[in-house]
Design a protein around this motif. Structure first.
Motif, PDB file in Angstrom:
ATOM      1  N   LEU A 132       3.904 -27.015 -10.984  1.00 41.84           N
ATOM      2  CA  LEU A 132       4.499 -26.261 -12.075  1.00 41.84           C
ATOM      3  C   LEU A 132       5.962 -25.756 -11.854  1.00 41.84           C
ATOM      4  O   LEU A 132       6.360 -24.916 -12.166  1.00 41.84           O
TER       5      LEU A 132
ATOM      6  N   THR B 277       6.938 -23.979  -9.207  1.00 40.74           N
ATOM      7  CA  THR B 277       6.861 -22.534  -8.876  1.00 40.74           C
ATOM      8  C   THR B 277       6.644 -22.742  -7.072  1.00 40.74           C
ATOM      9  O   THR B 277       5.881 -23.155  -6.596  1.00 40.74           O
TER      10      THR B 277
ATOM     11  N   ILE C 248       9.782 -18.667 -12.242  1.00 39.66           N
ATOM     12  CA  ILE C 248       8.318 -18.451 -12.444  1.00 39.66           C
ATOM     13  C   ILE C 248       7.822 -17.354 -11.347  1.00 39.66           C
ATOM     14  O   ILE C 248       7.032 -16.359 -11.806  1.00 39.66           O
TER      15      ILE C 248
ATOM     16  N   VAL D 271      10.782 -20.407 -19.398  1.00 40.43           N
ATOM     17  CA  VAL D 271      10.503 -21.855 -19.244  1.00 40.43           C
ATOM     18  C   VAL D 271      11.618 -22.649 -19.998  1.00 40.43           C
ATOM     19  O   VAL D 271      11.883 -23.789 -19.544  1.00 40.43           O
TER      20      VAL D 271
ATOM     21  N   GLN E  12      14.002 -25.452 -18.830  1.00 34.70           N
ATOM     22  CA  GLN E  12      14.151 -26.704 -19.411  1.00 34.70           C
ATOM     23  C   GLN E  12      15.452 -26.822 -19.570  1.00 34.70           C
ATOM     24  O   GLN E  12      16.055 -28.334 -19.348  1.00 34.70           O
TER      25      GLN E  12
ATOM     26  N   TYR F 214      14.352 -24.296 -11.883  1.00 37.15           N
ATOM     27  CA  TYR F 214      13.780 -22.799 -12.133  1.00 37.15           C
ATOM     28  C   TYR F 214      14.550 -22.054 -10.898  1.00 37.15           C
ATOM     29  O   TYR F 214      13.974 -20.831 -10.830  1.00 37.15           O
TER      30      TYR F 214
ATOM     31  N   PHE G 110      -3.456 -17.725 -15.130  1.00 35.17           N
ATOM     32  CA  PHE G 110      -1.809 -17.838 -15.345  1.00 35.17           C
ATOM     33  C   PHE G 110      -1.573 -19.141 -15.352  1.00 35.17           C
ATOM     34  O   PHE G 110      -0.551 -19.491 -16.100  1.00 35.17           O
ATOM     35  N   TRP G 111      -2.004 -19.903 -14.463  1.00 30.48           N
ATOM     36  CA  TRP G 111      -1.390 -21.352 -14.094  1.00 30.48           C
ATOM     37  C   TRP G 111      -1.853 -22.099 -15.228  1.00 30.48           C
ATOM     38  O   TRP G 111      -1.220 -23.016 -15.778  1.00 30.48           O
TER      39      TRP G 111
ATOM     40  N   LEU H  94       0.466 -21.250 -17.889  1.00 31.25           N
ATOM     41  CA  LEU H  94       1.652 -21.904 -17.794  1.00 31.25           C
ATOM     42  C   LEU H  94       1.749 -23.174 -18.103  1.00 31.25           C
ATOM     43  O   LEU H  94       2.879 -23.841 -18.835  1.00 31.25           O
TER      44      LEU H  94
ATOM     45  N   ARG I 162       4.217 -24.713 -20.861  1.00 26.27           N
ATOM     46  CA  ARG I 162       5.242 -25.541 -20.551  1.00 26.27           C
ATOM     47  C   ARG I 162       5.060 -26.988 -21.298  1.00 26.27           C
ATOM     48  O   ARG I 162       6.137 -27.314 -21.867  1.00 26.27           O
TER      49      ARG I 162
ATOM     50  N   LEU J 167       6.226 -26.310 -24.939  1.00 30.86           N
ATOM     51  CA  LEU J 167       7.572 -26.399 -24.989  1.00 30.86           C
ATOM     52  C   LEU J 167       8.323 -27.705 -24.842  1.00 30.86           C
ATOM     53  O   LEU J 167       9.312 -27.759 -25.595  1.00 30.86           O
TER      54      LEU J 167
ATOM     55  N   LEU K 228      -4.425 -28.264  -9.127  1.00 34.68           N
ATOM     56  CA  LEU K 228      -3.545 -28.702  -9.933  1.00 34.68           C
ATOM     57  C   LEU K 228      -3.186 -30.033  -9.675  1.00 34.68           C
ATOM     58  O   LEU K 228      -3.167 -30.811 -10.867  1.00 34.68           O
TER      59      LEU K 228
END
Lengths: 797, 498
Positions: A64, A66, A128, A177, A181, A186, B390-391, B394, B398, B401, B473
């Motif tokens: 993700l 992060t 993040i 986020v 993008q 990030y 949270f993940w 998220l 994401r 979006l 993940l």
């Protein structure tokens, strides 16, 4: 560097044990962690001033985007020093302030956890990761505001702060986020190198609004400022630390950090300056009219935060320099004053300024710290606050646009700040000695160290301004602006307009202080905030949400099985029907099957029998009609060549009728409880479902050409499975796995029936009433009035 | 014959059968329960490892070649769900030892528990539409009896609503399967995927069927406006049962939706998946508002199940790799966090004597350890970083979006705020607030080990899953990739088929 961030969290895990083992000394002991961190960050200042930055990246949740990316530059270092330095003092102070409190161990743990999180915010180089720590500060703040958890006020304030900052935080998450993008990364330090990526993006407006929402809620900007005074329910060291020196500045930090990426546009300048300006004036105006020491300080903090936002909005190099100078000065003097307020509260038993007076003699050290802190807050020389006030005024005065109004706002805010400063220092310590709930005496050393050190630094820094500028401010300004900058700070800038404004400010502020009693009623009349303020908005929103939640749940989960069934049937019909009409091409697919005469007779029989079931007034008749439907279906099976299915259906129907007849006389008397309208409605719903299903079957089964599985079965039944009855072969061989499952279903059903008959609750066996709701629903699906308490409807109580 | 695929079904089956044999011996049943409980997740893990190393596993029952017989098949998603089933089974099996009364134990509690686990596992592993229906039936009957077992009036009323509304789902499911069979001529899911994508079946008619399945599985999954059975019944059985149901039952519905809407019904994504997003939004909002309105902990948590289902559906509706990754990870997260919360509330009830927030209080001071055990999964559920929720959030945000579905993102973030609100409600009322009746002392916790260890395990998992989110993940992402490219699945099932 990751060690520096994690130190707080690790120490938090052990804090309760240390507290238990070290008792009264635990505070001093635990404070070694933040003190060590202060030295650690301090040791980097020299090299930071030389233009170095320090980074460390650890892979974390790479899926993700992060990573645990940390970066120490001038801006981060300034914040980190404030966080760890004030942290050490506050922990020592807290040990004295909460001495004997059974929760002291938890206090240490939460404060350390907060410190770790806050360091994470200012050191993170990944958006993040920053957000992760940001949220952790919110939750530690929640736990600390609710520290006195027995008080309903504390709980409500904790929740309010959490909801306001949390909502802003979530908006910010979306903004971050989107920012990631738009810029394709990030990593903040990468983002900063290509500011046009964000600003030319079509999402810029949305990003700006969302990120600002996060920053403004966290930093208590109008109209979200109201949670901060509420947060004063926390123990005073917490207020000093989180709600003045550090956490509320996270929003400021974010604005500074992202200003190269998002700043410089008209939208940024206008919105940020305006919000900051309003907050600055409003906060100070409300501050001097409070009587609770902590509320005075809270509103003046709101005002100071507004000042910082205001300066970052102006965004010139000089304004950024002013912002960071004010930030440092504020952390010192406001920390001092909060800790003083805590000491006063602790030693006298009240925080009400109208009940405090003449304490100088009893508490000289505390009084000295208070005077120095307040003088710095009021911007008097020779204190660091004076220097910061001068650069603040100059930044407003030199602003490229609207310098006049901006300066006027700055001066207005500052006038009331002077009043507030006088109120928290002159009023309690001088004048007539007033009786207090507790007999006042000087605070213990643990509680003096903090205010004295912070106040002392406020004096010291004023005499080494160039050193502060070089090691504290310049690198931070450069990091904020992302280019080199020249910074000079001086105690005596010479006679100029700004100095005149400062003199005017102090004079006016003191005048308001002197006349505060007669002015108060007039001032209250101008204050709209009290009547239609945003806090009211919060209450209305929260109340509205609760009301909606209650209503919608009563409507949806109303307790009536028949309504649930109706809803489900209607949903099925609506969704499937709509899809059928709009998505499927059903022209020409319609095909009435060419039925033979006797088939039609049987179908008619079934339909008639089904209608009879709903119309007859006798249960026995209904059961028989229902059986007719079943027998009709069996007949159809026979006609279509499935005699074993027909036999099965036949046996089941017969058994059902027999069982029904056996129990029928034990049921309550037959009664019609529905009115015509309800029956009509039910009929329509049932008919719509029937029509839908019939059409579906007619349309979807018109084409029977695709049968390759069936063909396989009929070809291989004898050949491979050695069975002549294809249905049986399917059941016991081709699809024996299904049969295994069905056998289990039957076994479980049998066990269940046995258990339900034998295992009865001991108490409830005899207390059943004849007309409980469950029975009514079972027997008649009654159309009764809605239950008085639908919330409990499903409880069967 | 791949025995790895069958073990996760056979173990609970054999456990249930042997427990039935020892109907009159509770001690042996309890032992069998633990042994089966341990073996089940181990078998699941073995399967997961095999799928992860060697790719999708499939086996034909009775060696009848697909699509003529029944295929048992596991891709990563299935295998993950099987592991979660085993894990939840073990947790609840242990917790039951300390919380289920002897009377229930004497009336087949353990056989029923493992039958339920068998049904759930079967549903995750089958590659056949009708066989899926059979496993749904196994689950339904086992869960119905578990829910009614004990025979309290409240239980019976809840169970009645539960079974009636779920039978609606079954009926609709069965009807849809029948029509589908007639339309496509096959029941094998992989074969269906082929036949529905190669133009053999009119795509408009397929969409109609897709919507029927959506409603049928939607009832099982607890979607708006079909979820009524859930809040009507989940607070009635013993808390161990509720925890198990909350962890698994609705998730089977979601699993089925994910399976068919990635494998079979992908003809008209604009329509079906947009419809899903709308339903997802309503499910989230109505669920969380329902939770906010409750003062009984079990009811509050039950409504939350619904709300969380909305998030799971959101990922499916967005239909990108990241979104499905989010859904799968969210599923693992929510199974753990939600079950932990139910089990903790069970301990709270034993200590403080109530599930009602009005009668609770003072636990923060008196039972700090318990407070921590509640706080961790509660914050995980609310999506507080760096915990698991949270993940999950998220990933979905994401994905939303990125596909510019801003509305559903806004809704999901708002709902997550309300989730936090309702968790703080329990926290403030049950833990922070003073005990309303200070004269009633807290009861000492009996069977501490059996009750507390499972909860600690779940809370720890939630933390690990959050701080060490990456492996899960990454696994979820691989699973999502498999879902989006059904060719591998089809190949594994129909390999060697005529």
């Amino acid at each position: 560097m990751i060690g520096a961030v994690l130190a707080g969290f690790i120490a938090a895990l052990f804090a309760p044990w240390i507290h238990r083992a070290a008792r009264g000394w635990a505070g001093w002991l635990i404070a070694l962690v933040p003190a060590g961190l202060t030295l650690y960050f301090g040791a980097h200042l020299e090299r930071l001033a030389g233009g170095e930055t320090f980074s460390a990246v650890y892979a974390w949740v790479s899926s993700l985007g992060t990573d645990l990316a940390f970066r120490l530059d001038g801006l981060g270092a300034l914040f980190a020093l404030i966080i760890s330095g004030v942290g050490a003092l506050v922990i020592i102070y807290g040990g004295g302030y909460l001495k004997g409190d059974p929760q002291l161990g938890r206090f240490y743990a939460y404060v350390l956890m907060f410190m770790g999180a806050m360091l994470g915010v200012v050191l993170a180089d990944n958006l993040i990761t920053l957000f992760v720590f940001w949220e952790l500060t919110s939750i530690s703040s929640y736990l600390l505001i609710g520290f006195y958890h027995s008080e309903a006020d504390s709980r409500a304030s904790a929740l309010q702060a959490l909801l306001v900052t949390g909502t802003g935080g979530l908006a910010m998450l979306a903004g971050l986020v989107l920012l990631g993008q738009a810029t394709g990364t990030y990593t903040i330090s990468e983002m900063v190198t290509q500011p046009q990526a964000a600003q030319s993006s079509s999402l810029y407006g949305a990003i700006l609004v969302l990120v600002l929402l996060g920053a403004f809620t966290k930093s208590a900007q109008f109209p979200f400022h109201f949670w901060l005074p509420g947060a004063m329910a926390a123990p005073t060291p917490v207020s000093a630390y989180l709600h003045s020196a550090t956490m509320v500045k996270a929003g400021i930090y974010l604005l500074a950090r992202l200003s190269p990426v998002l700043g410089g546009t008209d939208a940024w300048q206008i919105s940020v300056t305006a919000v900051g300006g309003v907050t600055m004036v409003l906060g100070a105006y409300v501050a001097w009219r409070q009587v609770d020491l902590k509320r005075i300080l809270a509103y003046s903090t709101v005002s100071a935060l507004g000042m910082l936002v205001f300066l970052l909005g102006i965004g010139t190099e000089y304004a950024v320099k002013a912002a960071l100078t004010v930030l440092l000065a504020h952390s010192l003097y406001k920390g001092t004053l909060f800790l003083v307020a805590g000491a006063l509260d602790h030693e006298t038993g009240t925080r009400d300024v109208t009940r405090l007076g003449g304490l100088w003699r009893a508490m000289p050290w505390t009084g000295t710290a208070a005077l120095l802190g307040a003088a710095s807050m009021a911007g008097l020389p020779p204190l660091f606050g004076f220097i910061s006030k001068e650069v603040f005024y100059k930044a407003a005065y030199d602003a490229p646009d609207l310098a006049g109004p901006l300066t006027a706002a700055a001066v207005t805010g500052s006038v009331f700040m002077v009043t507030a400063a006088a109120l928290v220092s002159l009023k309690p310590f001088f004048g007539a000695r007033l009786e207090t709930p507790k007999h006042p005496h000087e605070a213990p050393p643990s509680m003096l160290l903090g205010p004295v050190v912070l106040a002392g630094l406020g004096v010291l820094f004023a005499f080494v301004p160039s050193w502060v500028a070089e090691y504290g401010i310049r690198t931070a300004v450069e990091a904020t602006l992302n280019h080199a900058a020249e910074i000079e700070l001086e105690l005596w800038p010479g006679l100029n307009v700004v100095l005149l404004l400062s003199l005017l400010t102090v004079a006016a502020g003191l005048a308001v202080y002197a006349l505060r009693v007669p002015l108060q009623p007039w001032a209250d009349r101008v204050d709209l905030g009290a009547r239609v303020g945003p806090e009211r908005g919060y209450r209305v929103l929260l109340g509205g949400m609760l009301w909606t939640a209650d209503r919608q749940t009563r409507i949806l989960q109303n307790g009536y099985l028949r309504v649930y069934l109706m809803t489900i049937v209607l949903t099925t019909v609506a969704l499937t029907g709509y899809t059928l009409l709009t998505r499927a091409d059903i022209e020409g697919v319609w095909r009435l099957p060419d039925a033979r005469f006797y088939e039609i007779v049987v179908v008619a029989l079934i339909v008639v029998a089904a209608i009879v079931v709903t119309q007859v007034q006798s249960r026995l008749a209904a059961v028989l009609a229902l059986a007719t439907v079943g027998y009709g279906v069996s007949l159809l099976y026979i006609m279509f060549g499935a005699p074993d299915l027909a036999m099965t259906q036949f046996s089941i129907e017969t058994l059902t009728v027999v069982l029904f007849v056996l129990v029928i006389y034990r049921l309550p008397r037959f009664a019609t409880l529905t009115n015509r309208a309800a029956r009509l409605r039910d009929a329509l719903i049932a008919a719509s479902a029937g029509v839908l299903m019939t059409s579906l079957v007619l349309i979807l089964t018109a084409d029977t050409s695709r049968r390759h599985v069936t063909t396989f079965f009929s070809e291989n039944s004898v050949l491979l499975a050695k069975g002549r009855n294809i249905v049986n072969v399917i059941l016991v061989d081709f699809r024996a796995f299904d049969t295994l499952g069905e056998i289990i279903v039957l076994s479980v059903a049998a066990a269940g029936v046995y258990a339900l008959m034998r295992l009865r609750p001991e108490r409830e066996r005899r207390e059943a009433l004849p007309e409980t709701r469950a029975t009514v629903e079972l027997s008649a699906m009654a159309e009764a009035d809605p239950p008085a308490e639908p919330q409990a409807a499903d409880s069967g109580r | 014959m791949n025995v790895l695929l069958l073990l996760p079904i056979l173990i609970p089956f054999l456990t249930a059968v042997s427990a039935l044999i020892f109907w009159h011996n509770r001690a042996i049943q309890r032992r069998l329960n633990v042994m089966g409980g341990i073996a089940h997740p181990l078998a699941g893990i073995a399967l997961l490892v095999a799928v992860w190393r060697e790719g999708i596993q499939a086996t034909q029952i009775g060696n009848w070649p697909a699509p003529f017989g029944i295929t048992v098949v596991a891709d990563l998603f299935s295998a993950i769900m099987v592991v979660m089933t085993g894990l939840m089974g073990l947790i609840v099996a242990v917790y039951s030892l300390g919380s289920i009364d002897a009377r229930r134990e004497s009336f087949g509690y353990y056989p029923l528990l493992h039958t339920l686990l068998m049904g759930v596992t079967g549903a995750f592993l089958t590659g056949d539409m009708f066989n899926l229906y059979v496993w749904f039936e196994v689950m339904l009957i086992a869960s119905f009896v578990l829910m009614a077992l004990g025979g309290h009036r409240q239980q019976l009323e809840g169970a009645l609503k539960y079974v009636t509304l779920n039978l609606m789902s079954s009926a609709l499911f069965l009807t849809s399967v029948g029509i589908l069979y007639n339309l496509a001529g096959t029941l094998n899911m992989a074969d269906l995927s082929v036949r529905l994508s190669n133009g053999a079946v009119d795509s408009g008619l397929a969409t109609v069927l897709a919507v029927m399945f959506m409603v049928a599985f939607g009832i099982k999954a607890g979607l708006f406006p079909l979820f009524f059975w859930l809040p009507a019944s989940y607070h009635t059985p013993p808390i161990a049962i509720t925890a198990l149901f909350s962890g698994l039952l609705t998730k089977v519905g979601v699993y089925a939706l994910v399976r068919i809407f990635t494998l079979i019904f992908v003809q008209d994504i604009d329509y079906t998946h947009t419809l899903m997003l709308i339903i997802a939004g309503f499910t989230m909002v109505t669920g969380v508002l329902g939770a906010v309105a409750q003062t009984e902990v079990r009811r509050l948590l039950s409504f939350h199940i619904i709300s969380q289902i909305g998030y799971l559906l959101m990922g499916l509706g967005l239909y990108t790799e990241l979104a499905l990754t989010g859904t799968i990870y969210f599923m693992v997260h929510v199974i753990i966090a939600k079950s932990a919360l139910f089990l903790v509330s069970g301990i709270v009830q034993r200590v403080a004597g109530s599930y009602d927030l009005k009668h609770l209080g003072g636990l923060y001071r008196a039972r700090p350890g318990l407070a921590l055990l509640f706080f961790v999964p509660a914050m995980a559920l609310a999506g507080l970083p760096p915990l698991s929720g949270f993940w999950a959030k998220l990933a979905l945000v994401r994905a939303g979006l990125e596909t510019t579905e801003y509305l559903i993102v806004a809704v999901s973030l708002g709902v997550s705020m309300l989730t936090l609100f309702s968790m703080t409600k329990i926290w403030a009322e049950a833990f922070w607030k003073d005990r309303p009746d200070p004269d009633r002392p807290f009861a000492p916790l009996r069977h501490r080990r059996e009750l507390v260890v499972p909860v600690i395990a779940l809370a720890a998992l939630s933390v690990i899953l959050g701080i060490g989110a990456e492996p899960m993940l990454a696994l979820a992402r691989d699973a999502a990739a498999q879902l989006l490219n059904p060719a591998g699945y089809i190949e594994a099932v129909l390999r060697g088929a005529a």
